[in-house]
Design a protein around this motif. Structure first.
Motif, PDB file in Angstrom:
ATOM      1  N   SER A  37       0.834  -1.197   0.000  1.00 39.21           N
ATOM      2  CA  SER A  37       0.000   0.000   0.000  1.00 39.21           C
ATOM      3  C   SER A  37       0.872   1.251   0.000  1.00 39.21           C
ATOM      4  O   SER A  37       1.886   1.311   0.691  1.00 39.21           O
ATOM      5  CB  SER A  37      -0.892  -0.015   1.237  1.00 39.21           C
ATOM      6  OG  SER A  37      -1.474   1.236   1.441  1.00 39.21           O
ATOM      7  N   ASP A  39      -0.928   4.338   0.211  1.00 41.01           N
ATOM      8  CA  ASP A  39      -1.819   5.279   0.888  1.00 41.01           C
ATOM      9  C   ASP A  39      -2.335   4.658   2.181  1.00 41.01           C
ATOM     10  O   ASP A  39      -2.256   3.453   2.379  1.00 41.01           O
ATOM     11  CB  ASP A  39      -3.037   5.614   0.014  1.00 41.01           C
ATOM     12  CG  ASP A  39      -2.672   6.364  -1.243  1.00 41.01           C
ATOM     13  OD1 ASP A  39      -1.620   7.015  -1.253  1.00 41.01           O
ATOM     14  OD2 ASP A  39      -3.450   6.293  -2.211  1.00 41.01           O
ATOM     15  N   GLY A  41      -5.751   4.037   4.566  1.00 36.54           N
ATOM     16  CA  GLY A  41      -7.191   3.937   4.370  1.00 36.54           C
ATOM     17  C   GLY A  41      -7.768   2.677   4.962  1.00 36.54           C
ATOM     18  O   GLY A  41      -7.066   1.889   5.599  1.00 36.54           O
ATOM     19  N   TRP A  42      -9.070   2.519   4.773  1.00 35.27           N
ATOM     20  CA  TRP A  42      -9.774   1.315   5.198  1.00 35.27           C
ATOM     21  C   TRP A  42     -10.037   0.469   3.971  1.00 35.27           C
ATOM     22  O   TRP A  42     -10.446   0.978   2.926  1.00 35.27           O
ATOM     23  CB  TRP A  42     -11.117   1.657   5.824  1.00 35.27           C
ATOM     24  CG  TRP A  42     -11.051   2.376   7.137  1.00 35.27           C
ATOM     25  CD1 TRP A  42      -9.971   2.506   7.963  1.00 35.27           C
ATOM     26  CD2 TRP A  42     -12.130   3.066   7.777  1.00 35.27           C
ATOM     27  NE1 TRP A  42     -10.304   3.226   9.067  1.00 35.27           N
ATOM     28  CE2 TRP A  42     -11.631   3.586   8.988  1.00 35.27           C
ATOM     29  CE3 TRP A  42     -13.447   3.287   7.452  1.00 35.27           C
ATOM     30  CZ2 TRP A  42     -12.416   4.305   9.864  1.00 35.27           C
ATOM     31  CZ3 TRP A  42     -14.235   4.008   8.324  1.00 35.27           C
ATOM     32  CH2 TRP A  42     -13.720   4.512   9.525  1.00 35.27           C
ATOM     33  N   LYS A  99      -1.977   1.204   6.619  1.00 35.90           N
ATOM     34  CA  LYS A  99      -1.069   2.349   6.598  1.00 35.90           C
ATOM     35  C   LYS A  99      -0.193   2.271   5.353  1.00 35.90           C
ATOM     36  O   LYS A  99      -0.067   1.196   4.753  1.00 35.90           O
ATOM     37  CB  LYS A  99      -0.165   2.319   7.835  1.00 35.90           C
ATOM     38  CG  LYS A  99      -0.852   2.659   9.126  1.00 35.90           C
ATOM     39  CD  LYS A  99       0.155   2.665  10.254  1.00 35.90           C
ATOM     40  CE  LYS A  99      -0.427   3.270  11.506  1.00 35.90           C
ATOM     41  NZ  LYS A  99       0.602   3.423  12.550  1.00 35.90           N
ATOM     42  N   PRO A 127      -8.979   0.188  -2.962  1.00 34.66           N
ATOM     43  CA  PRO A 127      -9.296   1.609  -2.805  1.00 34.66           C
ATOM     44  C   PRO A 127      -8.074   2.474  -2.482  1.00 34.66           C
ATOM     45  O   PRO A 127      -8.202   3.680  -2.329  1.00 34.66           O
ATOM     46  CB  PRO A 127     -10.277   1.612  -1.632  1.00 34.66           C
ATOM     47  CG  PRO A 127      -9.878   0.437  -0.826  1.00 34.66           C
ATOM     48  CD  PRO A 127      -9.392  -0.592  -1.797  1.00 34.66           C
ATOM     49  N   VAL A 128      -6.900   1.851  -2.348  1.00 32.64           N
ATOM     50  CA  VAL A 128      -5.664   2.595  -2.077  1.00 32.64           C
ATOM     51  C   VAL A 128      -4.681   2.344  -3.216  1.00 32.64           C
ATOM     52  O   VAL A 128      -4.779   1.343  -3.920  1.00 32.64           O
ATOM     53  CB  VAL A 128      -5.023   2.168  -0.726  1.00 32.64           C
ATOM     54  CG1 VAL A 128      -5.886   2.568   0.440  1.00 32.64           C
ATOM     55  CG2 VAL A 128      -4.738   0.681  -0.697  1.00 32.64           C
TER      56      VAL A 128
END
Length: 138
Positions: A37, A39, A41-42, A99, A127-128
């Motif tokens: 990741s 970014d 996010g959830w 994270k 979504p990231v």
């Protein structure tokens, strides 16, 4: 069936803040390749499952997929057209808190080219922002 904890101490959790980079779960450990990741996010449990299905359909049993995140945060919501007050809403879905630097999925038993194509399919569902990483040989 979407991922979720068997049982939790508290049904409803606070939203919280995501600060800093991942210090744990940020290296490829189980497989040869992974996606990391970029970014914070959830990631919903249904999104994790959609990524798993997309990856497994591509590798078709010749590689092994490892999921490195687990949705252990309950996210609540109140029904639409509900007036203010009346307390916190009911749990709506489960999410994994991610994270920057967290390894989301790992893959072993496939070539680098196959892994890149597989993770490109998987990245479109996330979504990231993510990037392709290899295991460090040290």
């Amino acid at each position: 069936m979407a991922l979720m904890p068997k049982r939790v101490k508290h049904r409803k959790s606070q939203r919280g803040r995501i600060k800093g980079n991942a210090t744990r779960g940020n290296t490829v450990v189980f497989g040869d390749y992974g996606i990391q990741s970029l970014d914070a996010g959830w990631i919903k449990a249904t999104t994790i499952e959609a990524g798993r299905i997309a990856a497994q359909q591509y590798v078709r049993g010749q590689g092994k997929l490892y999921i490195r995140i687990f949705p252990d945060k309950s996210v609540t919501s109140t029904p639409l057209e509900t007036r203010m007050g009346k307390g916190k809403g009911e749990p709506d879905f489960w999410a994994a808190v991610v994270k920057p630097g967290t390894i989301l999925y790992e893959l072993s038993g496939v070539t680098e080219q196959q892994a890149k194509v597989c993770f490109a399919r998987l990245a479109s569902k996330m979504p990231v922002k993510v990037r392709f990483v290899e295991r460090r040989s040290a």
